[in-house]
Structures are given as structure tokens and as C-alpha cells.
Design a protein around this motif. Structure first.
Motif, PDB file in Angstrom:
ATOM      1  N   PRO A 110      40.574  34.567  24.113  1.00  0.00           N
ATOM      2  CA  PRO A 110      41.380  33.547  23.431  1.00  0.00           C
ATOM      3  C   PRO A 110      42.685  33.284  24.177  1.00  0.00           C
ATOM      4  N   GLY A 111      42.963  32.004  24.406  1.00  0.00           N
ATOM      5  CA  GLY A 111      44.193  31.634  25.095  1.00  0.00           C
ATOM      6  C   GLY A 111      44.063  31.571  26.601  1.00  0.00           C
ATOM      7  N   TYR A 112      42.915  31.942  27.128  1.00  0.00           N
ATOM      8  CA  TYR A 112      42.727  31.941  28.589  1.00  0.00           C
ATOM      9  C   TYR A 112      41.420  31.242  28.957  1.00  0.00           C
ATOM     10  N   PRO A 113      41.253  29.968  28.565  1.00  0.00           N
ATOM     11  CA  PRO A 113      39.999  29.269  28.833  1.00  0.00           C
ATOM     12  C   PRO A 113      39.717  29.094  30.316  1.00  0.00           C
ATOM     13  N   GLY A 114      40.751  29.077  31.140  1.00  0.00           N
ATOM     14  CA  GLY A 114      40.548  28.926  32.581  1.00  0.00           C
ATOM     15  C   GLY A 114      39.875  30.112  33.218  1.00  0.00           C
ATOM     16  N   PHE A 115      39.732  31.215  32.457  1.00  0.00           N
ATOM     17  CA  PHE A 115      39.118  32.408  33.004  1.00  0.00           C
ATOM     18  C   PHE A 115      37.823  32.773  32.280  1.00  0.00           C
ATOM     19  N   ASP A 116      37.263  31.837  31.504  1.00  0.00           N
ATOM     20  CA  ASP A 116      35.935  32.048  30.939  1.00  0.00           C
ATOM     21  C   ASP A 116      34.942  32.118  32.096  1.00  0.00           C
ATOM     22  N   HIS A 117      34.106  33.145  32.110  1.00  0.00           N
ATOM     23  CA  HIS A 117      33.269  33.322  33.288  1.00  0.00           C
ATOM     24  C   HIS A 117      32.033  34.164  32.998  1.00  0.00           C
ATOM     25  N   ASN A 118      31.135  34.189  33.986  1.00  0.00           N
ATOM     26  CA  ASN A 118      29.998  35.102  33.996  1.00  0.00           C
ATOM     27  C   ASN A 118      30.184  36.094  35.135  1.00  0.00           C
ATOM     28  N   GLU A 119      29.730  37.312  34.902  1.00  0.00           N
ATOM     29  CA  GLU A 119      29.603  38.285  35.979  1.00  0.00           C
ATOM     30  C   GLU A 119      28.120  38.356  36.320  1.00  0.00           C
ATOM     31  N   ALA A 149      38.517  24.042  37.487  1.00  0.00           N
ATOM     32  CA  ALA A 149      39.887  23.644  37.824  1.00  0.00           C
ATOM     33  C   ALA A 149      40.909  24.678  37.360  1.00  0.00           C
ATOM     34  N   GLY A 150      40.733  25.232  36.168  1.00  0.00           N
ATOM     35  CA  GLY A 150      41.688  26.203  35.650  1.00  0.00           C
ATOM     36  C   GLY A 150      41.782  27.439  36.530  1.00  0.00           C
ATOM     37  N   PHE A 151      40.639  27.941  36.963  1.00  0.00           N
ATOM     38  CA  PHE A 151      40.627  29.117  37.835  1.00  0.00           C
ATOM     39  C   PHE A 151      41.202  28.785  39.203  1.00  0.00           C
ATOM     40  N   LEU A 152      40.817  27.633  39.752  1.00  0.00           N
ATOM     41  CA  LEU A 152      41.341  27.221  41.056  1.00  0.00           C
ATOM     42  C   LEU A 152      42.858  27.139  41.037  1.00  0.00           C
ATOM     43  N   ARG A 153      43.388  26.555  39.980  1.00  0.00           N
ATOM     44  CA  ARG A 153      44.830  26.355  39.890  1.00  0.00           C
ATOM     45  C   ARG A 153      45.563  27.681  39.670  1.00  0.00           C
ATOM     46  N   ALA A 154      45.077  28.481  38.753  1.00  0.00           N
ATOM     47  CA  ALA A 154      45.804  29.683  38.354  1.00  0.00           C
ATOM     48  C   ALA A 154      45.637  30.842  39.320  1.00  0.00           C
ATOM     49  N   PHE A 155      44.476  30.943  39.948  1.00  0.00           N
ATOM     50  CA  PHE A 155      44.213  32.142  40.746  1.00  0.00           C
ATOM     51  C   PHE A 155      44.165  31.871  42.244  1.00  0.00           C
ATOM     52  N   LEU A 156      43.568  30.766  42.656  1.00  0.00           N
ATOM     53  CA  LEU A 156      43.482  30.454  44.084  1.00  0.00           C
ATOM     54  C   LEU A 156      44.586  29.506  44.542  1.00  0.00           C
ATOM     55  N   LYS A 157      45.449  29.065  43.602  1.00  0.00           N
ATOM     56  CA  LYS A 157      46.590  28.207  43.921  1.00  0.00           C
ATOM     57  C   LYS A 157      46.162  26.880  44.554  1.00  0.00           C
ATOM     58  N   GLY A 214      46.526  52.605  39.731  1.00  0.00           N
ATOM     59  CA  GLY A 214      47.040  51.289  39.384  1.00  0.00           C
ATOM     60  C   GLY A 214      46.528  50.161  40.247  1.00  0.00           C
ATOM     61  N   ARG A 215      45.665  50.477  41.225  1.00  0.00           N
ATOM     62  CA  ARG A 215      45.140  49.434  42.109  1.00  0.00           C
ATOM     63  C   ARG A 215      43.886  48.817  41.484  1.00  0.00           C
ATOM     64  N   ALA A 216      44.104  47.991  40.474  1.00  0.00           N
ATOM     65  CA  ALA A 216      42.985  47.332  39.809  1.00  0.00           C
ATOM     66  C   ALA A 216      42.912  45.878  40.247  1.00  0.00           C
ATOM     67  N   LEU A 217      41.699  45.345  40.267  1.00  0.00           N
ATOM     68  CA  LEU A 217      41.518  43.922  40.533  1.00  0.00           C
ATOM     69  C   LEU A 217      41.590  43.207  39.195  1.00  0.00           C
ATOM     70  N   VAL A 218      42.718  42.563  38.929  1.00  0.00           N
ATOM     71  CA  VAL A 218      42.968  41.890  37.652  1.00  0.00           C
ATOM     72  C   VAL A 218      42.895  40.383  37.867  1.00  0.00           C
ATOM     73  N   VAL A 219      42.045  39.727  37.098  1.00  0.00           N
ATOM     74  CA  VAL A 219      41.869  38.280  37.186  1.00  0.00           C
ATOM     75  C   VAL A 219      42.167  37.688  35.817  1.00  0.00           C
ATOM     76  N   GLY A 220      43.341  37.066  35.677  1.00  0.00           N
ATOM     77  CA  GLY A 220      43.748  36.591  34.363  1.00  0.00           C
ATOM     78  C   GLY A 220      43.863  37.778  33.426  1.00  0.00           C
ATOM     79  N   PRO A 221      43.179  37.750  32.287  1.00  0.00           N
ATOM     80  CA  PRO A 221      43.246  38.879  31.358  1.00  0.00           C
ATOM     81  C   PRO A 221      42.216  39.970  31.661  1.00  0.00           C
TER      82      PRO A 221
END
Length: 223
Positions: free
Chosen positions: A101-110, A166-174, A64-71
Motif C-alpha cells: 500500500p502506498g507504493y504502486p510503482g513497486f508492484d512486481h513479480n519475482e 514508469a514508476g519503477f523507472l523513475r524512482a529506481f533507475l532515475k 546491513g548490506r541488503a538489496l532494498v527496492v522501494g519497500p
């Protein structure tokens, strides 16, 4: 006696009318909005390496120790000390490779720094686009490093929501306002166009290039 009955009948009719009018006048209760569905965690299946898309498969999480970022589920999370011997995985916000869908603040590239042979541990870094003028879709480590060396100075009236990440900064890095960006500033007060933050985690995954025949078929397209 008839008079009494008539009076009672009139009173009964009046009461019924009052109840009917009250029922019509009573405001309808607004239906509560349906709760936002929580999606199942999405697993990554691809990443960029040196400008091209490669297969990227995270290992299954056993405890259960997964690195979960948004969805997104990036795979088993481990917290070892930093090491230059491990390849890097850059989570670039924003990006176009992965979206939910519904999580635009976490659209990203790996973006990967290397393609190890077999399963490997990847050091995770957050890559945050701060300058609104940056339109580049990052697909290689070299692009990221070059961008972090460039700076910009927000003008008067610059708003936090103008920051692409901004979405990622706000939601994940506070980080909710411009004051929260102080830690990224250079000695001259300027901000990097793109900032890198060490996540402090590694994830277990396998990255591999597509077979040559698969790439050739994709390049040729449908016949």
C-alpha cells in the motif's frame, strides 16, 4: 475628570473591539500534512517458477548490506561478477504477486530461473514492461525471454507515463522521460516490449517447491 475617565473607557472599549475583529479576520494557519509513514522493509515469501508459485525466503542480512527496492528487502546483496552457473531472479515491473500500500510503482513479480537445492545466490535482473499493450502477468523465465524479443514503436504523442513500468523507472533507475529509454532501443529504433537490465547484484535466498500434500489440499479447496 469624569470626562477624561469616560474618554479612556471609550478608547479601551474600541481597542478591545479592534483586537476581537482582528482575531476573527486573521486567517487560520493550515495544518501541515502528516509525513508519509515509512514502512518497515517487507521481506519476500514467494516467487514464481515455471508458472507456479513457490516458497522464496531471503537470507538474513548480517552487516546491513541488503538489496532494498522501494519497500522490498530482497536479501543480502553481494556484487560478484556475472556467472552462468548461478540461477536468476527476475524483478518484473509491474506485476501482481507482490504489492505494498502506498507504493504502486513497486508492484512486481519475482520470477526464478531454477529451484536450487538449499540456500543459493541468485543473479538479479530488472524486467521492465515498456509497451502498454502488454497485459501478460509474467510467471516464467520463458515468457520473459520471448517478450524481450518482440519490439514496438511508440506512436506520435506517446507519453512517458503510459509505460507500465514508469514508476519503477523513475524512482529506481532515475529514468524520467522518453530520452532515457535510448539505451534500450534496437538498431532500427524500435523499443523492446519488455527490457531486461542486469542489476549487478546477487542475493542470498532459499527457494523450494511446496510439498505435494500442500498443493493437493490447495487444489481441492475447502470441503
Amino acid at each position: 475628570m469624569a470626562s477624561v475617565n469616560k474618554t479612556r473607557k471609550i478608547a479601551g472599549v474600541a481597542l478591545c473591539l479592534a483586537i476581537a475583529v482582528g482575531a476573527q479576520a486573521a486567517p487560520k494557519k493550515k495544518a501541515k500534512p502528516a509525513p508519509k509513514p515509512v514502512p518497515k522493509h517487507l521481506h519476500l515469501d514467494s516467487a514464481y517458477f515455471a508458472g507456479r508459485v513457490v516458497k522464496f525466503t531471503s537470507e538474513k542480512t548480517k552487516d546491513g548490506r541488503a538489496l532494498v527496492v522501494g519497500p522490498w528487502n530482497l536479501g543480502p546483496r553481494i556484487s560478484p561478477g556475472p556467472s552462468d552457473k548461478r540461477p536468476n531472479l527476475y524483478f518484473v515491473s509491474p506485476g501482481t504477486l507482490h504489492s505494498a500500500p502506498g507504493y504502486p510503482g513497486f508492484d512486481h513479480n519475482e520470477v526464478l530461473s531454477a529451484l536450487p537445492d538449499g540456500p543459493s545466490s541468485f543473479d538479479v535482473f530488472w524486467v521492465l514492461v515498456l509497451d502498454p499493450s502488454v497485459k501478460e502477468d509474467f510467471t516464467s523465465e520463458q515468457q520473459i525471454i520471448v517478450a524481450t524479443q518482440q519490439t514496438f514503436s511508440p506512436g506520435e504523442g506517446f507519453q512517458f507515463d503510459q509505460i507500465p513500468s514508469a514508476g519503477f523507472l523513475r524512482a529506481f533507475l532515475k529514468v524520467h522521460d522518453l530520452e532515457g529509454l535510448e539505451r534500450f532501443k534496437r538498431p532500427d529504433g524500435a523499443l523492446p516490449k519488455v527490457a531486461i537490465v542486469r542489476a549487478g547484484f546477487t542475493v542470498q535466498a532459499t527457494a523450494e517447491d511446496e510439498p505435494e500434500e500442500t498443493k493437493s489440499a490447495a487444489a481441492d479447496g475447502p470441503q
